[in-house]
Scaffold this motif. Sequence first.
Motif, PDB file in Angstrom:
ATOM      1  N   ARG A  75       0.819  -1.339   0.453  1.00 60.39           N
ATOM      2  CA  ARG A  75      -0.247   0.283  -0.386  1.00 60.39           C
ATOM      3  C   ARG A  75       0.732   1.628  -0.200  1.00 60.39           C
ATOM      4  O   ARG A  75       1.830   1.200   0.187  1.00 60.39           O
ATOM      5  CB  ARG A  75      -0.462   0.178   1.363  1.00 60.39           C
ATOM      6  N   LEU A  76       0.350   2.380  -1.007  1.00 63.81           N
ATOM      7  CA  LEU A  76       0.753   3.528  -0.726  1.00 63.81           C
ATOM      8  C   LEU A  76       0.651   4.254   1.425  1.00 63.81           C
ATOM      9  O   LEU A  76      -0.724   3.902   1.233  1.00 63.81           O
ATOM     10  CB  LEU A  76       0.291   4.799  -1.421  1.00 63.81           C
ATOM     11  N   VAL A  77       1.845   4.326   1.663  1.00 60.25           N
ATOM     12  CA  VAL A  77       1.663   4.831   2.938  1.00 60.25           C
ATOM     13  C   VAL A  77       1.556   6.058   3.682  1.00 60.25           C
ATOM     14  O   VAL A  77       0.602   6.886   4.089  1.00 60.25           O
ATOM     15  CB  VAL A  77       2.620   4.517   4.272  1.00 60.25           C
ATOM     16  N   GLY A  78       1.631   7.148   2.549  1.00 59.74           N
ATOM     17  CA  GLY A  78       2.065   8.795   2.550  1.00 59.74           C
ATOM     18  C   GLY A  78       2.904   9.386   1.624  1.00 59.74           C
ATOM     19  O   GLY A  78       3.453   8.807   0.747  1.00 59.74           O
TER      20      GLY A  78
ATOM     21  N   ARG B   5      -2.717   4.522   8.492  1.00 60.32           N
ATOM     22  CA  ARG B   5      -2.911   5.808   8.741  1.00 60.32           C
ATOM     23  C   ARG B   5      -2.286   5.244   6.607  1.00 60.32           C
ATOM     24  O   ARG B   5      -0.675   5.236   6.084  1.00 60.32           O
ATOM     25  CB  ARG B   5      -2.491   6.169   8.742  1.00 60.32           C
ATOM     26  N   THR B   6      -2.756   5.885   6.320  1.00 65.25           N
ATOM     27  CA  THR B   6      -2.165   6.443   4.466  1.00 65.25           C
ATOM     28  C   THR B   6      -2.685   8.166   4.955  1.00 65.25           C
ATOM     29  O   THR B   6      -3.343   8.900   5.148  1.00 65.25           O
ATOM     30  CB  THR B   6      -3.538   5.989   3.797  1.00 65.25           C
ATOM     31  N   THR B   7      -1.265   8.859   4.512  1.00 66.91           N
ATOM     32  CA  THR B   7      -0.958  10.421   5.311  1.00 66.91           C
ATOM     33  C   THR B   7      -0.889  11.139   3.640  1.00 66.91           C
ATOM     34  O   THR B   7       0.517  10.546   3.055  1.00 66.91           O
ATOM     35  CB  THR B   7       0.353   9.864   6.113  1.00 66.91           C
ATOM     36  N   LEU B   8      -0.938  11.997   3.793  1.00 61.46           N
ATOM     37  CA  LEU B   8      -1.213  13.609   3.173  1.00 61.46           C
ATOM     38  C   LEU B   8      -0.816  14.138   4.019  1.00 61.46           C
ATOM     39  O   LEU B   8      -1.395  14.907   4.791  1.00 61.46           O
ATOM     40  CB  LEU B   8      -2.115  13.621   1.856  1.00 61.46           C
TER      41      LEU B   8
ATOM     42  N   ILE C 281       9.758  16.228  -1.882  1.00 62.21           N
ATOM     43  CA  ILE C 281       8.691  15.210  -1.391  1.00 62.21           C
ATOM     44  C   ILE C 281       8.561  14.118  -1.081  1.00 62.21           C
ATOM     45  O   ILE C 281       9.571  13.262  -2.219  1.00 62.21           O
ATOM     46  CB  ILE C 281       7.613  15.874  -2.999  1.00 62.21           C
ATOM     47  N   CYS C 282       8.810  13.033  -0.429  1.00 56.65           N
ATOM     48  CA  CYS C 282       8.768  11.854  -0.418  1.00 56.65           C
ATOM     49  C   CYS C 282       7.367  10.829  -0.068  1.00 56.65           C
ATOM     50  O   CYS C 282       6.502  11.113   0.263  1.00 56.65           O
ATOM     51  CB  CYS C 282       9.273  11.452   1.566  1.00 56.65           C
ATOM     52  N   ILE C 283       7.692   9.630  -1.326  1.00 55.69           N
ATOM     53  CA  ILE C 283       6.524   8.854  -1.855  1.00 55.69           C
ATOM     54  C   ILE C 283       7.035   8.202  -0.395  1.00 55.69           C
ATOM     55  O   ILE C 283       7.734   6.850  -1.340  1.00 55.69           O
ATOM     56  CB  ILE C 283       5.669   8.973  -2.786  1.00 55.69           C
ATOM     57  N   LEU C 284       6.208   7.421   0.285  1.00 55.43           N
ATOM     58  CA  LEU C 284       6.491   5.817   0.834  1.00 55.43           C
ATOM     59  C   LEU C 284       5.099   5.153   0.835  1.00 55.43           C
ATOM     60  O   LEU C 284       4.236   5.254   0.874  1.00 55.43           O
ATOM     61  CB  LEU C 284       6.635   5.732   2.426  1.00 55.43           C
ATOM     62  N   VAL C 285       5.746   3.869   0.785  1.00 52.23           N
ATOM     63  CA  VAL C 285       5.337   2.926   0.094  1.00 52.23           C
ATOM     64  C   VAL C 285       5.617   1.295   0.274  1.00 52.23           C
ATOM     65  O   VAL C 285       7.007   1.504   0.845  1.00 52.23           O
ATOM     66  CB  VAL C 285       5.629   2.537  -1.819  1.00 52.23           C
ATOM     67  N   GLU C 286       4.920   0.649   0.958  1.00 52.27           N
ATOM     68  CA  GLU C 286       5.254  -0.646   1.717  1.00 52.27           C
ATOM     69  C   GLU C 286       5.755  -1.782   0.619  1.00 52.27           C
ATOM     70  O   GLU C 286       5.022  -1.568  -0.232  1.00 52.27           O
ATOM     71  CB  GLU C 286       4.135  -1.595   1.687  1.00 52.27           C
TER      72      GLU C 286
END
Length: 155
Positions: free
Chosen positions: A83-86, A151-154, A100-105
């Motif tokens: 999932r996309l975490v945030g 959570r999924t965070t923006l 800008i950091c895109i965090l993915v599991e």
Amino acid sequence: MVESVKKLWQFGQTVLGIIFRHPVTGVSVVPILPDGQIIFVRRRDNGKWALPGGMVDWGEDIPTAMRRELLEETGLELIEMGRLVGVYSAPDRDPRVHSICILVEAKVQGSISIQDQVEISEVKAFSRESIPKDTLSHDYARQIQDYLEGRTTLA
């Protein structure tokens, strides 16, 4: 001649403005081993723990950057994206630059081996309970907490 030089100068200023006055895009991975442990890397610049990741190269998409950074920093192979975490964009989240950091599991496998020894001094697997939250770099404490709490965070 003068008009073409003026246009070239204006174009150069526009390009430099775009490059140097806009945040850079990066990726981070929450690498999950088959046994459920999470991989962290120790950064050489500050000695703190971080999730593997880095800047997206020109011409590269997010999944490719994730695979490349994971391999460079840990030696592990990305098997399946989760999932996309945030998306984390606070101007002060990275002390070096506005990024800008895109965090993915991701599910990962392989043998741990540091490929990028200039940036990384150690790679270690932690259980969820043993993550060194007090010694995490940048905003990784928030990122891993968002992940652990589902959570999924923006931000």
